[in-house]
Motif scaffolding. Structure first.
Motif, PDB file in Angstrom:
ATOM      1  N   GLN A  39       5.827   7.168  55.840  1.00 40.86           N
ATOM      2  CA  GLN A  39       6.650   8.099  56.086  1.00 40.86           C
ATOM      3  C   GLN A  39       7.077   8.333  57.585  1.00 40.86           C
ATOM      4  N   PRO A  40       6.225   7.951  58.463  1.00 38.99           N
ATOM      5  CA  PRO A  40       6.768   7.981  59.982  1.00 38.99           C
ATOM      6  C   PRO A  40       7.697   6.677  60.210  1.00 38.99           C
ATOM      7  N   THR A  41       7.578   5.509  59.537  1.00 37.21           N
ATOM      8  CA  THR A  41       8.261   4.383  59.746  1.00 37.21           C
ATOM      9  C   THR A  41       9.821   4.609  59.336  1.00 37.21           C
ATOM     10  N   ALA A  42       9.932   5.588  57.919  1.00 39.55           N
ATOM     11  CA  ALA A  42      11.020   5.919  57.451  1.00 39.55           C
ATOM     12  C   ALA A  42      11.835   6.720  58.574  1.00 39.55           C
ATOM     13  N   THR A  43      11.124   7.737  58.802  1.00 38.81           N
ATOM     14  CA  THR A  43      11.572   8.707  59.858  1.00 38.81           C
ATOM     15  C   THR A  43      12.250   7.980  60.910  1.00 38.81           C
ATOM     16  N   ARG A  44      11.434   6.906  61.551  1.00 41.32           N
ATOM     17  CA  ARG A  44      12.185   6.086  63.000  1.00 41.32           C
ATOM     18  C   ARG A  44      13.063   5.544  62.427  1.00 41.32           C
ATOM     19  N   TRP A  45      13.262   4.811  61.320  1.00 46.00           N
ATOM     20  CA  TRP A  45      14.213   3.890  60.971  1.00 46.00           C
ATOM     21  C   TRP A  45      15.603   4.945  60.631  1.00 46.00           C
ATOM     22  N   ILE A  46      15.459   5.898  60.152  1.00 45.81           N
ATOM     23  CA  ILE A  46      16.732   6.718  59.958  1.00 45.81           C
ATOM     24  C   ILE A  46      17.210   7.127  61.159  1.00 45.81           C
ATOM     25  N   GLY A  47      16.258   7.769  62.089  1.00 43.69           N
ATOM     26  CA  GLY A  47      16.712   8.001  63.328  1.00 43.69           C
ATOM     27  C   GLY A  47      17.363   6.936  64.133  1.00 43.69           C
ATOM     28  N   ASP A  48      16.844   5.587  64.092  1.00 39.42           N
ATOM     29  CA  ASP A  48      17.427   4.809  64.826  1.00 39.42           C
ATOM     30  C   ASP A  48      18.911   4.335  64.178  1.00 39.42           C
ATOM     31  N   LEU A  49      18.757   4.505  62.752  1.00 42.30           N
ATOM     32  CA  LEU A  49      20.171   4.129  62.149  1.00 42.30           C
ATOM     33  C   LEU A  49      21.219   5.139  62.702  1.00 42.30           C
ATOM     34  N   SER A  50      20.680   6.458  62.697  1.00 42.57           N
ATOM     35  CA  SER A  50      21.778   7.524  63.157  1.00 42.57           C
ATOM     36  C   SER A  50      22.434   7.171  64.602  1.00 42.57           C
ATOM     37  N   SER A  51      21.270   6.717  65.450  1.00 46.49           N
ATOM     38  CA  SER A  51      21.807   6.629  66.931  1.00 46.49           C
ATOM     39  C   SER A  51      22.746   5.228  66.849  1.00 46.49           C
ATOM     40  N   THR A  52      22.431   4.167  65.937  1.00 43.28           N
ATOM     41  CA  THR A  52      23.310   3.120  66.064  1.00 43.28           C
ATOM     42  C   THR A  52      24.707   3.489  65.385  1.00 43.28           C
ATOM     43  N   VAL A  53      24.770   4.059  64.412  1.00 42.51           N
ATOM     44  CA  VAL A  53      26.133   4.449  63.967  1.00 42.51           C
ATOM     45  C   VAL A  53      26.676   5.625  64.765  1.00 42.51           C
ATOM     46  N   GLY A  54      25.893   6.455  65.645  1.00 44.06           N
ATOM     47  CA  GLY A  54      26.579   7.396  66.508  1.00 44.06           C
ATOM     48  C   GLY A  54      26.789   9.085  65.871  1.00 44.06           C
TER      49      GLY A  54
END
Length: 300
Positions: A39-54
């Protein structure tokens, strides 16, 4: 640039897979469990993806993290790309399977009546899932297509095959004199070519593979014929002979003479070799290799 793109793509792939799982399962916890990601990895991944997309791709709804409208739009695109990728993988696996795959087979137009259909029928009975694209063309075009890699295997004359191509003879076609059905020679069973020195000839145009072979027969017979008509296609030449526009030296027609024409054996006998042609520079894919081996073993 290419290396950077590959690194970014490799980094994005698992995150996009997680986003796709969220689209299927409705929220992040279920998606993480389905994807086998903590779960912590998934949360971080989605946060990073949101940052990448903007833009924000998820939002909190109570205790759950769900996709935003932007997240749904991106997840739907990921679903589509995964489907395309899965189709590509399926085609790659098919291409590597000798019992499936796709074969581009080229052959002379004059062979399309009996020889080629019988060959394909026999092969299909053993390999029912192999797909074919068929090309009917003249000898020179077939050689060019095999050399270019747009035809896997060709069935054509083995005459004048260049060094970068490989040919193996399968059988010989007898050459005959074709005349109109009421021609003065039509009742004869055989004829010497010298007897036709004063006849008008219908011929294939210079540059067509069979033309050079036939011209060599005229040279051996000691005369140069008058060419009244010249064409690109054997069957067209037969048709012109059948309506009385001249005589022709052609391979014996599969299934017997064309209506309105007669075929006389040449003495001495002359033949054209027909065989398989492949590239020396390209290895046949498994399905094409299966077809090639089957063709070598077939009886024509």
């Amino acid at each position: 640039m290419a290396g950077t793109a590959e690194i970014i793509a490799a980094d994005l792939t698992p995150r996009l897979t997680l986003l796709r799982a969220m689209r299927s399962h409705g929220h992040l916890s279920a998606a993480a469990e389905a994807a086998g990601v903590p779960q912590p990895t998934a949360t971080r991944w989605i946060g990073d993806l949101s940052s990448t997309v903007g833009v924000a791709l998820t939002r909190r709804v109570g205790r759950r993290s769900e996709l935003t409208a932007a997240g749904i739009a991106l997840a739907d695109a990921v679903v589509t790309s995964h489907q395309s990728l899965a189709m590509g993988v399926a085609r790659a696996l098919e291409a590597a399977d000798p019992a499936r795959g796709h074969v581009v087979f080229g052959f002379l137009r004059s062979l399309g009546t009996t020889s080629v259909p019988a060959l394909l029928r026999g092969f299909r009975s053993e390999y029912p899932h192999v797909r074919f694209s068929l090309l009917q063309a003249g000898h020179n075009e077939l050689l060019e297509r095999v050399a270019a890699g747009t035809v896997d295997v060709a069935l054509s004359s083995t005459l004048a095959v260049p060094a970068d191509l490989h040919s193996v003879a399968l059988y010989r076609e007898p050459l005959v004199l074709v005349v109109q059905a009421d021609h003065r020679l039509a009742k004869r069973r055989q004829v010497r070519l010298e007897e036709c020195r004063h006849e008008p000839f219908v011929s294939l145009r210079p540059g067509v593979g069979l033309r050079s072979l036939v011209d060599s027969l005229f040279t051996s017979a000691g005369f140069s014929p008058a060419h009244g008509f010249e064409g690109d296609d054997v069957e067209t030449v037969r048709g012109l002979v059948a309506v009385g526009l001249g005589v022709a030296v052609l391979p014996a027609r599969e299934g017997g003479p064309l209506a309105g024409a007669a075929e006389l054996c040449l003495r001495p006998q002359r033949h054209r070799e027909i065989g398989l042609i492949t590239s020396n520079k390209r290895r046949l894919e498994p399905a094409a290799a299966s077809f090639y081996r089957y063709s070598l073993e077939s009886s024509f």
